[in-house]
Design a protein around this motif. Structure first.
Motif, PDB file in Angstrom:
ATOM      1  N   TRP A 190      28.570  49.121  29.306  1.00  0.00           N
ATOM      2  CA  TRP A 190      30.118  48.747  28.560  1.00  0.00           C
ATOM      3  C   TRP A 190      31.408  49.324  28.340  1.00  0.00           C
ATOM      4  O   TRP A 190      30.947  50.294  27.984  1.00  0.00           O
ATOM      5  CB  TRP A 190      29.269  47.886  27.266  1.00  0.00           C
ATOM      6  N   VAL A 191      32.185  48.462  28.894  1.00  0.00           N
ATOM      7  CA  VAL A 191      33.647  49.318  28.579  1.00  0.00           C
ATOM      8  C   VAL A 191      34.045  49.225  27.602  1.00  0.00           C
ATOM      9  O   VAL A 191      34.799  47.696  27.921  1.00  0.00           O
ATOM     10  CB  VAL A 191      33.873  49.344  30.330  1.00  0.00           C
ATOM     11  N   SER A 192      35.006  50.036  27.354  1.00  0.00           N
ATOM     12  CA  SER A 192      36.361  49.519  26.602  1.00  0.00           C
ATOM     13  C   SER A 192      37.320  50.800  26.960  1.00  0.00           C
ATOM     14  O   SER A 192      36.938  52.149  27.711  1.00  0.00           O
ATOM     15  CB  SER A 192      35.843  50.264  25.351  1.00  0.00           C
ATOM     16  N   VAL A 193      38.634  50.349  27.160  1.00  0.00           N
ATOM     17  CA  VAL A 193      39.701  50.286  27.122  1.00  0.00           C
ATOM     18  C   VAL A 193      40.286  51.278  25.659  1.00  0.00           C
ATOM     19  O   VAL A 193      40.689  49.575  25.277  1.00  0.00           O
ATOM     20  CB  VAL A 193      40.682  50.408  28.105  1.00  0.00           C
ATOM     21  N   GLY A 194      40.933  52.225  25.334  1.00  0.00           N
ATOM     22  CA  GLY A 194      42.130  52.184  24.290  1.00  0.00           C
ATOM     23  C   GLY A 194      41.007  51.721  23.000  1.00  0.00           C
ATOM     24  O   GLY A 194      42.416  50.894  22.147  1.00  0.00           O
ATOM     25  N   THR A 228      34.144  63.666  16.880  1.00  0.00           N
ATOM     26  CA  THR A 228      33.627  62.949  18.309  1.00  0.00           C
ATOM     27  C   THR A 228      34.331  62.143  18.926  1.00  0.00           C
ATOM     28  O   THR A 228      35.197  61.221  18.291  1.00  0.00           O
ATOM     29  CB  THR A 228      32.465  61.586  17.692  1.00  0.00           C
ATOM     30  N   PRO A 229      34.313  61.270  20.511  1.00  0.00           N
ATOM     31  CA  PRO A 229      35.119  60.163  20.883  1.00  0.00           C
ATOM     32  C   PRO A 229      34.391  59.053  20.767  1.00  0.00           C
ATOM     33  O   PRO A 229      35.679  58.423  21.462  1.00  0.00           O
ATOM     34  CB  PRO A 229      34.826  60.832  22.056  1.00  0.00           C
ATOM     35  N   PHE A 230      33.525  59.026  20.082  1.00  0.00           N
ATOM     36  CA  PHE A 230      32.590  57.734  19.807  1.00  0.00           C
ATOM     37  C   PHE A 230      32.941  57.211  18.815  1.00  0.00           C
ATOM     38  O   PHE A 230      32.629  55.635  19.063  1.00  0.00           O
ATOM     39  CB  PHE A 230      30.826  57.615  20.266  1.00  0.00           C
ATOM     40  N   ALA A 231      34.125  57.254  17.833  1.00  0.00           N
ATOM     41  CA  ALA A 231      33.964  56.787  16.805  1.00  0.00           C
ATOM     42  C   ALA A 231      35.408  57.080  15.792  1.00  0.00           C
ATOM     43  O   ALA A 231      35.190  58.166  15.937  1.00  0.00           O
ATOM     44  CB  ALA A 231      32.634  56.780  16.159  1.00  0.00           C
ATOM     45  N   ARG A 232      35.568  55.626  15.417  1.00  0.00           N
ATOM     46  CA  ARG A 232      36.624  56.214  14.256  1.00  0.00           C
ATOM     47  C   ARG A 232      36.046  56.747  13.124  1.00  0.00           C
ATOM     48  O   ARG A 232      35.361  56.456  12.684  1.00  0.00           O
ATOM     49  CB  ARG A 232      37.252  55.101  13.519  1.00  0.00           C
ATOM     50  N   GLY A 280      40.170  56.682  27.374  1.00  0.00           N
ATOM     51  CA  GLY A 280      41.284  56.711  26.933  1.00  0.00           C
ATOM     52  C   GLY A 280      42.039  57.463  27.724  1.00  0.00           C
ATOM     53  O   GLY A 280      42.378  57.999  28.790  1.00  0.00           O
ATOM     54  N   ALA A 281      43.076  57.439  26.639  1.00  0.00           N
ATOM     55  CA  ALA A 281      43.889  58.712  27.159  1.00  0.00           C
ATOM     56  C   ALA A 281      43.806  60.550  27.273  1.00  0.00           C
ATOM     57  O   ALA A 281      44.429  60.248  28.341  1.00  0.00           O
ATOM     58  CB  ALA A 281      45.058  58.753  26.189  1.00  0.00           C
ATOM     59  N   SER A 282      42.565  60.988  27.009  1.00  0.00           N
ATOM     60  CA  SER A 282      42.105  61.734  26.917  1.00  0.00           C
ATOM     61  C   SER A 282      40.519  62.038  27.896  1.00  0.00           C
ATOM     62  O   SER A 282      40.585  62.628  28.117  1.00  0.00           O
ATOM     63  CB  SER A 282      41.225  62.690  25.779  1.00  0.00           C
ATOM     64  N   GLY A 283      40.733  61.317  28.981  1.00  0.00           N
ATOM     65  CA  GLY A 283      40.057  60.760  29.502  1.00  0.00           C
ATOM     66  C   GLY A 283      38.847  59.507  29.812  1.00  0.00           C
ATOM     67  O   GLY A 283      38.660  58.867  28.600  1.00  0.00           O
ATOM     68  N   VAL A 284      38.030  60.412  30.016  1.00  0.00           N
ATOM     69  CA  VAL A 284      36.743  59.089  30.031  1.00  0.00           C
ATOM     70  C   VAL A 284      35.166  59.916  28.926  1.00  0.00           C
ATOM     71  O   VAL A 284      34.550  61.019  29.454  1.00  0.00           O
ATOM     72  CB  VAL A 284      36.014  58.448  31.325  1.00  0.00           C
ATOM     73  N   ALA A 285      34.604  58.824  28.119  1.00  0.00           N
ATOM     74  CA  ALA A 285      33.224  60.061  27.377  1.00  0.00           C
ATOM     75  C   ALA A 285      32.048  58.604  28.098  1.00  0.00           C
ATOM     76  O   ALA A 285      32.380  56.948  27.796  1.00  0.00           O
ATOM     77  CB  ALA A 285      34.131  59.745  25.554  1.00  0.00           C
ATOM     78  N   GLU A 286      31.184  59.283  28.236  1.00  0.00           N
ATOM     79  CA  GLU A 286      29.890  58.514  28.107  1.00  0.00           C
ATOM     80  C   GLU A 286      29.092  58.772  27.108  1.00  0.00           C
ATOM     81  O   GLU A 286      28.730  60.147  26.791  1.00  0.00           O
ATOM     82  CB  GLU A 286      29.953  58.553  29.697  1.00  0.00           C
ATOM     83  N   LEU A 287      28.334  57.695  26.446  1.00  0.00           N
ATOM     84  CA  LEU A 287      26.962  57.712  25.982  1.00  0.00           C
ATOM     85  C   LEU A 287      26.200  56.826  26.585  1.00  0.00           C
ATOM     86  O   LEU A 287      26.247  55.405  27.450  1.00  0.00           O
ATOM     87  CB  LEU A 287      27.246  57.442  24.400  1.00  0.00           C
ATOM     88  N   THR A 288      24.141  57.516  27.413  1.00  0.00           N
ATOM     89  CA  THR A 288      23.366  56.881  27.463  1.00  0.00           C
ATOM     90  C   THR A 288      22.656  56.613  26.647  1.00  0.00           C
ATOM     91  O   THR A 288      22.327  57.674  25.133  1.00  0.00           O
ATOM     92  CB  THR A 288      23.082  56.885  28.886  1.00  0.00           C
ATOM     93  N   ARG A 303      41.182  46.054  34.734  1.00  0.00           N
ATOM     94  CA  ARG A 303      41.944  47.010  34.496  1.00  0.00           C
ATOM     95  C   ARG A 303      41.769  48.560  36.348  1.00  0.00           C
ATOM     96  O   ARG A 303      40.456  48.895  36.615  1.00  0.00           O
ATOM     97  CB  ARG A 303      42.002  48.112  33.231  1.00  0.00           C
ATOM     98  N   GLY A 304      42.946  48.818  36.630  1.00  0.00           N
ATOM     99  CA  GLY A 304      42.727  49.870  37.432  1.00  0.00           C
ATOM    100  C   GLY A 304      42.596  51.092  37.025  1.00  0.00           C
ATOM    101  O   GLY A 304      41.065  51.259  38.472  1.00  0.00           O
ATOM    102  N   GLY A 305      41.976  51.606  36.078  1.00  0.00           N
ATOM    103  CA  GLY A 305      40.944  52.453  35.655  1.00  0.00           C
ATOM    104  C   GLY A 305      39.729  52.013  35.988  1.00  0.00           C
ATOM    105  O   GLY A 305      39.330  53.013  36.198  1.00  0.00           O
ATOM    106  N   VAL A 306      39.428  51.176  35.504  1.00  0.00           N
ATOM    107  CA  VAL A 306      37.613  50.516  35.747  1.00  0.00           C
ATOM    108  C   VAL A 306      37.252  50.673  36.561  1.00  0.00           C
ATOM    109  O   VAL A 306      36.209  50.933  36.744  1.00  0.00           O
ATOM    110  CB  VAL A 306      37.563  49.218  33.983  1.00  0.00           C
ATOM    111  N   ALA A 307      38.173  49.396  37.176  1.00  0.00           N
ATOM    112  CA  ALA A 307      37.922  49.337  39.271  1.00  0.00           C
ATOM    113  C   ALA A 307      37.800  51.008  39.658  1.00  0.00           C
ATOM    114  O   ALA A 307      36.945  50.810  40.782  1.00  0.00           O
ATOM    115  CB  ALA A 307      39.006  48.743  39.663  1.00  0.00           C
ATOM    116  N   ALA A 308      39.073  52.088  39.610  1.00  0.00           N
ATOM    117  CA  ALA A 308      38.031  52.723  39.934  1.00  0.00           C
ATOM    118  C   ALA A 308      37.715  53.843  39.936  1.00  0.00           C
ATOM    119  O   ALA A 308      36.542  54.348  40.651  1.00  0.00           O
ATOM    120  CB  ALA A 308      39.937  53.808  39.914  1.00  0.00           C
TER     121      ALA A 308
END
Length: 395
Positions: free
Chosen positions: A227-231, A319-323, A255-263, A85-90
């Protein structure tokens, strides 16, 4: 849908082909037979018309992945399905540029989407693909996007490339075989896993794009697994090697609201306790990166079972990391008792999710004989080793 061939690709790049593509784009949304008639009515031959309509259809599907670039690119159906996906490649290109990479070889370039993103960050790219048609499509895309000064594409076996001549290597081994579909054993990748796994020793700044289900045990020493997820859809794993590594494990959620990262380390254990008023179903990137314990810490949560990746809290935490779901009822699993409870509440629509349960949702839905105007959520899982059913609401 007609199969793209090198001859049809060449035809589409002639003035007649450009005209056919323009006409096909105008009629792409109408019924297929009517669209074909409309293109041929403009004096375009049947074969070229069919090829143009195929590209118009693929470009329409590709818009979600590549944005405005899709309208100028050429595609094959397998290439589109497998393309980054374009966003992942960017994001990957930004990280490579920040690491002062100035030249890169792209092994298994596919349609070229990673190469485009890297080139747009000022990095020169030598891209190869072993499949002649795929390499031809990638070269056509380089020209269509105006990147010929930055990217060279050749049809070549990745194992023949002198990778040491470049600052960095990006490898995306083919994970499909003709007539067999997806392959899950890295030994069946092309190029073979032994070659791919040895790349970090030859060029320390190596990035490997792999299937999300890749075994953590294959991570090169000192490398970072991302590991990368989109939407909410898990799309890939990337192994960042040598000086490119930052953390042992990373979950990146786009996601639509940006990128969230957990390390984190990927080996921590979360606390275990009772079910709370709220259940969190972590994003698949969090689960696959083995960062559930790190996620639980961000919400002050706990697991109900040490082997099940559901997290519970007594109070709601955004949280952005879970439903997040509200838990209204907790009961030991019993079909009879569950059916009675749902009937009492007039539940006719049931969203079922499960983790740690062998039950088949579609069959269970039939067995419950649902009826009524209300909806509810059902989570099938284990708590302290025992099967339970949780009735949930959106929270």
């Amino acid at each position: 849908m007609p199969v793209v061939t090198p001859e049809l690709l060449s035809a589409l790049r002639t003035p007649e082909g450009v005209e056919a593509l323009a006409v096909a784009a105008e009629v792409a949304d109408i019924e297929p037979l009517a669209a074909a008639s409309a293109v041929r009515a403009r004096g375009i031959g049947a074969e070229l018309a069919a090829a143009a309509l195929t590209q118009a259809s693929l470009r329409g599907r590709a818009a979600m992945k590549f944005g405005p670039d899709a309208a100028r690119m050429f595609f094959t159906r397998p290439g589109l399905e497998q393309a980054t996906r374009g966003g992942v490649a960017a994001r990957r290109a930004e990280r490579l540029a920040a690491a002062d990479v100035r030249s890169l070889t792209d092994l298994g370039c596919g349609l070229g989407t990673d190469a485009f993103a890297v080139a747009r960050r000022g990095i020169r790219v030598y891209a190869v693909d072993a499949d002649p048609l795929t390499a031809a499509v990638a070269a056509a895309n380089v020209e269509a996007l105006g990147l010929t000064d930055m990217i060279t594409v050749e049809c070549a076996d990745a194992t023949t490339v002198e990778v040491e001549a470049y600052d960095a290597v990006f490898a995306d081994p083919a994970r499909r075989q003709a007539g067999r579909g997806r392959v899950f054993d890295p030994k069946s990748y092309s190029p073979p896993w032994d070659f791919v796994a040895a790349l970090p020793q030859r060029v320390p700044r190596t990035v490997l794009k792999l299937a999300p289900g890749i075994d953590h045990g294959l991570l090169p020493p000192g490398a970072e697994g991302e590991w990368v997820s989109v939407g909410g859809d898990l799309v890939e794993a990337a192994f960042w090697c040598g000086p490119l590594a930052r953390d042992p494990r990373r979950a990146s959620l786009l996601g639509a609201s940006g990128v969230a990262e957990l390390t984190g380390s990927g080996v921590e254990a979360a606390p275990v306790g009772p079910v709370g008023a709220y259940l969190y179903d972590p994003d698949p990137a969090v689960v696959r990166s083995h960062l559930v314990a790190e996620f639980a810490e961000t919400v002050g949560g706990r697991l109900g079972d040490p082997d099940i990746a559901y997290v519970y809290t007594d109070d709601p935490v955004d949280t952005p990391f879970a439903r997040r779901l509200g838990v209204t009822d907790v009961l030991p699993f019993s079909l009879k008792k569950l059916r009675a409870l749902l009937r009492e509440r007039g539940v006719g629509r049931l969203e079922i999710r499960k983790r740690g349960s062998a039950l088949v949702p579609d069959q269970l839905r039939k067995d419950l004989r649902l009826s009524g105007p209300n909806g509810a959520g059902l989570v099938l899982t284990r708590v302290a080793g025992a099967p339970v059913a949780l009735i949930t609401t959106e929270s």
